[in-house]
Design an enzyme around this catalytic site. Structure first.
Site, PDB file in Angstrom:
ATOM      1  N   TYR A 493       0.438  -0.876  -0.215  1.00  0.00           N
ATOM      2  CA  TYR A 493       0.334  -0.280  -0.062  1.00  0.00           C
ATOM      3  C   TYR A 493       0.871   1.127   0.099  1.00  0.00           C
ATOM      4  O   TYR A 493       0.736   1.706  -1.071  1.00  0.00           O
ATOM      5  CB  TYR A 493      -1.072   0.095   1.388  1.00  0.00           C
ATOM      6  N   SER A 574      -6.385   0.884  -4.565  1.00  0.00           N
ATOM      7  CA  SER A 574      -6.558   2.470  -4.683  1.00  0.00           C
ATOM      8  C   SER A 574      -4.910   3.080  -4.164  1.00  0.00           C
ATOM      9  O   SER A 574      -4.560   3.176  -5.010  1.00  0.00           O
ATOM     10  CB  SER A 574      -7.232   2.903  -2.665  1.00  0.00           C
ATOM     11  N   ASP A 670     -17.969   3.613  -8.008  1.00  0.00           N
ATOM     12  CA  ASP A 670     -16.627   3.855  -7.616  1.00  0.00           C
ATOM     13  C   ASP A 670     -16.719   5.668  -7.365  1.00  0.00           C
ATOM     14  O   ASP A 670     -16.146   6.112  -8.250  1.00  0.00           O
ATOM     15  CB  ASP A 670     -15.258   3.777  -7.624  1.00  0.00           C
TER      16      ASP A 670
END
Length: 742
Positions: A493, A574, A670
């Protein structure tokens, strides 16, 4: 180990649908011309965009139909998820509320039981809110007297929430309905007559309304805080705070446990800094209802009115506030201030630790604190004095993650949620009424068919490009031979100070057990694993460190014999989707497969949609010349290259230089990272690597899985979770030639 089934047959050559390139769209960034030929894909309502999506869905369906492991994966995932799961209960006025899923229900159900030994009863079943399970429960708030439940629902995974109210004793749904709620909390006043919440103004007719598919992409501005009195219309709600001069501010209200104060946390970006205001509710001459119709805002006192650090109130004793902060403490500390004399009275109660990060603190059982540290990505629990910060007791836990602490100062019991790579989940009840805390297992999740003794999880440290030691968890079958033959899944991430800690995953178990995967989590810079210093080392001008760390993780896994480049799959969502996309641009030779979920792909325009402006704290903004120079160097959309035209790859690697097989995943609802990011990146990859290249060696597929009636990831039904996992990992197994282990 069992027998090996034959690997899938290779994919036939793919023909990608053409996408119009508009050569007239060229932006000038500080004297640098930057084409944006797929700008039209930002209009998600246009027929041209919809046709592009339909055509790409056809390509993905054609590829997935050839993946022989897809059905097996779906079956194994369904079997492993078919078990009871519980969350930690929270207590209000002697009643306990908790979420429970007996197995394969689309969503977990909210239960209530009166007393710890009471009979549980269903309070709210989100699966009954829609025929297709696309409406989910996004937030709940129970009044202190346990008389009413306020709950927010979200349609198709959107961040937009509608709040309704239910009477607990008879499950009667009240007419109260609140719309245009987003980035909010339900904060009941102590009297149970109503609650604070945050919302945006309703759009004017013709101004950024929802599209046919229900997604809004316009920038979110002018957040406001209201108080809703039960039994009234939303139009009668009391406007408590707004600030038109600062339209980008986001407000989070909270009521202190004693009910005396309403707190207001004010933020502008995703950076861990905020302003902190408070209002003494007991000092309002006519109470909150007395403000109705006066057009007066609440008289908030600005305790902290600069974006200099993070401030979160842990507890208060009248005017004495205990606050978790990173002011002059990048690994966080606890400070105390008398709000009647804030300029003189700040004092540290629990100073910053030399190494560990103070993740959270919870005031419990009167004058005690349950504090949660993160040390080398391992949780450490302690019971301390709220008054002095003195250590009272260590609370031993295994290596894993504390996912929630539920407790209040009025109660002598605390509930803790724990999980790890090999522990599906345990809810502990901690009794603080005795001298030393007594921990007992209240509920434990058991997964039929999962034997943790078959696997092992370990932590390794590897050097990044600049020599920084990066921690990584490696989970695999026991006694694995490190001969480089195993497939590996590498997850990362690296952003916004978010720590990635050990969690149980049914999909990970299936990959290890049935496809022989090694599964890895790299705790790269940009996260919060070592505090704000670690975060800042991977943000803004330092963002390249994130990509270097992740690439170095892949290189370590290859050099240590866990896997080989052709069998290394990288995955992230993301900000992690950005990570994966940037890394395959920079080192396409290192990976055999890439799975990029809902990624931020256009680093020059992300701030122009919904809440993207809040991410400039981590990325920067292209409107600033210096920051544009950072962004253009790694923006996935602007850095797709033909690797066969460049010098890259390990010495002696004779494979055709091409991008790894890539699946980009997004969803039509989204409204956080809008689908345009993925659509534009997909079209760019297919054009640069395939359509515009004569005799292109790019034979690895580049496809997109575009989910319907789904959002950024929250609120998906159990079946959607199973289907997506089966699809993406069947794709990975197909393109990397992985055989099934029966």
């Amino acid at each position: 180990m069992g027998s090996l089934a034959a690997a899938d047959e290779p994919l036939p050559p793919l023909r990608y649908p053409p996408a119009r390139r508009d050569g007239d769209i060229v932006d000038d960034y500080h004297g640098v011309p930057v084409p944006d030929p797929y700008r039209w894909m930002e209009d998600l309502e246009s027929e041209e965009t919809k046709e592009f999506v339909r055509a790409q869905a056809g390509v993905a369906d054609a590829v997935l139909s050839t993946c022989d492991h897809r059905g097996r994966l779906r079956g194994q995932l369904t079997a492993l998820l078919d078990h009871p799961r519980h969350r930690a209960p929270f207590k209000r006025a002697g009643s306990y509320f908790y979420f429970h899923n007996p197995g394969l229900l689309p969503h977990s159900v909210l239960y209530v039981q009166h007393g710890l030994g009471g009979e549980p009863a269903v309070l709210l079943d989100p699966s009954a809110l829609s025929d297709d399970a696309t409406v989910s429960l996004s937030m709940v708030g129970v009044s202190d007297d346990a008389a009413h439940l306020a709950y927010g629902t979200s349609a198709s995974g959107s961040d937009w929430v509608t709040v309704r109210v239910m009477r607990v004793r008879d499950r009667r749904r009240l007419p109260d309905t609140l719309s245009w709620v987003k980035f909010s909390r339900i904060a009941w006043t102590r009297d149970g007559r109503g609650f604070f919440y945050s919302r945006f103004p309703a759009p004017k007719d013709g101004e950024g309304g929802a599209s046919e598919c229900g997604i809004r992409t316009d920038v979110n501005l002018n957040h406001e805080v209201y108080y809703h009195l039960l039994g009234t219309e939303q139009s009668d709600d009391v406007l408590c705070w707004s600030d038109p001069e600062h339209p980008k501010y986001i407000y989070t209200p909270e009521v202190t446990e004693d009910g005396k104060y309403v707190l207001l946390s004010v933020s502008e970006t995703s950076e861990p800094v905020n302003k902190l205001y408070y209002c003494d509710l007991s000092a309002l001459p006519h109470g909150l209802p007395g403000l109705n119709g006066t057009h007066e805002l609440l008289p908030f006192v600005k305790l902290v009115d600069e974006f200099e650090a993070y401030y979160g109130v842990i507890a208060n004793d009248d005017t004495q506030f205990t606050i978790l902060t990173n002011r002059d403490a990048p690994r966080y500390k606890l400070s105390r201030v008398d709000v009647t004399d804030p300029h003189k009275s700040w004092a540290d109660v629990l100073p910053e630790d030399d190494r560990a990060v103070l993740e959270s603190a919870c005031a419990v059982h009167g004058d005690k604190l349950l504090v949660n540290y993160l040390s080398d990505v391992r949780y450490v629990l302690q019971l301390r004095s709220l008054v002095t910060g003195e250590l009272l007791h260590d609370i031993p836990i295994d290596i894993g993650s504390v996912n929630g602490i539920s407790g209040r100062r009025a109660d002598s019991e605390v509930f803790l949620e724990f999980a790890s790579f090999l522990t599906p989940g345990i809810v502990y009840r901690c009794d603080l009424s005795a001298g030393a805390p007594v921990m007992e297992i209240y509920r434990e999740i058991s997964v039929p068919g999962f034997d943790r003794t078959e696997f092992e999880a370990k932590q390794v440290f590897y050097p990044s490009k600049d020599g920084t030691k990066i921690p990584m968890f490696v989970v695999s079958r026991k006694n694995m031979c490190l001969d480089g033959s195993h497939p590996a899944l590498l997850f990362g991430y690296g952003g916004f100070g978010m720590s990635v800690t050990p969690q149980f995953s049914a999909a990970r178990v299936v990959l290890m057990r049935n496809l022989g995967f090694v599964t890895c989590v790299a705790n790269i810079r940009g996260g919060g694993e070592y505090g704000e210093g670690w975060h800042k080392a991977g943000s803004l001008a330092n963002k390249q460190n994130c990509f270097d760390d992740f690439i170095a993780a892949g290189e370590f896994l290859v050099s240590a014999g866990y896997t080989s480049p052709s069998r290394l799959c990288v995955e992230g969502g993301s900000n992690g989707g950005l990570l994966v996309a940037a890394c395959i641009n920079q080192r396409p030779d290192l990976f055999g497969c890439a799975l990029a979920h809902v990624g931020v792909m256009d680093m020059l325009r992300f701030h122009k949609f919904t809440i993207g402006r809040a991410w400039t704290c981590d990325f920067g903004c292209s409107e600033n010349q210096e920051e544009f120079q950072w962004l253009i160097k790694y923006s996935p959309l602007h850095n797709v290259r033909r690797p066969w035209e460049e010098k890259c790859g390990a010495a002696g690697d004779l494979r055709p230089r091409q991008y790894p097989a890539t699946m980009l995943l997004t969803a039509d609802h989204d409204d956080r990272v809008v689908p345009s990011h993925t659509l534009k990146f997909l079209a760019t990859m297919q054009h640069v690597l395939c359509a515009s290249a004569e005799d292109s060696p790019q034979t690895n597929p580049i496809v997109a899985r575009i989910d319907r009636k789904s959002g950024h990831g929250c609120g998906r039904s159990t079946q959607k979770i199973i289907d997506e996992a089966a699809d993406r990992y069947a794709f990975a197994a197909k393109v990397m030639g992985i055989s099934w282990i029966d």
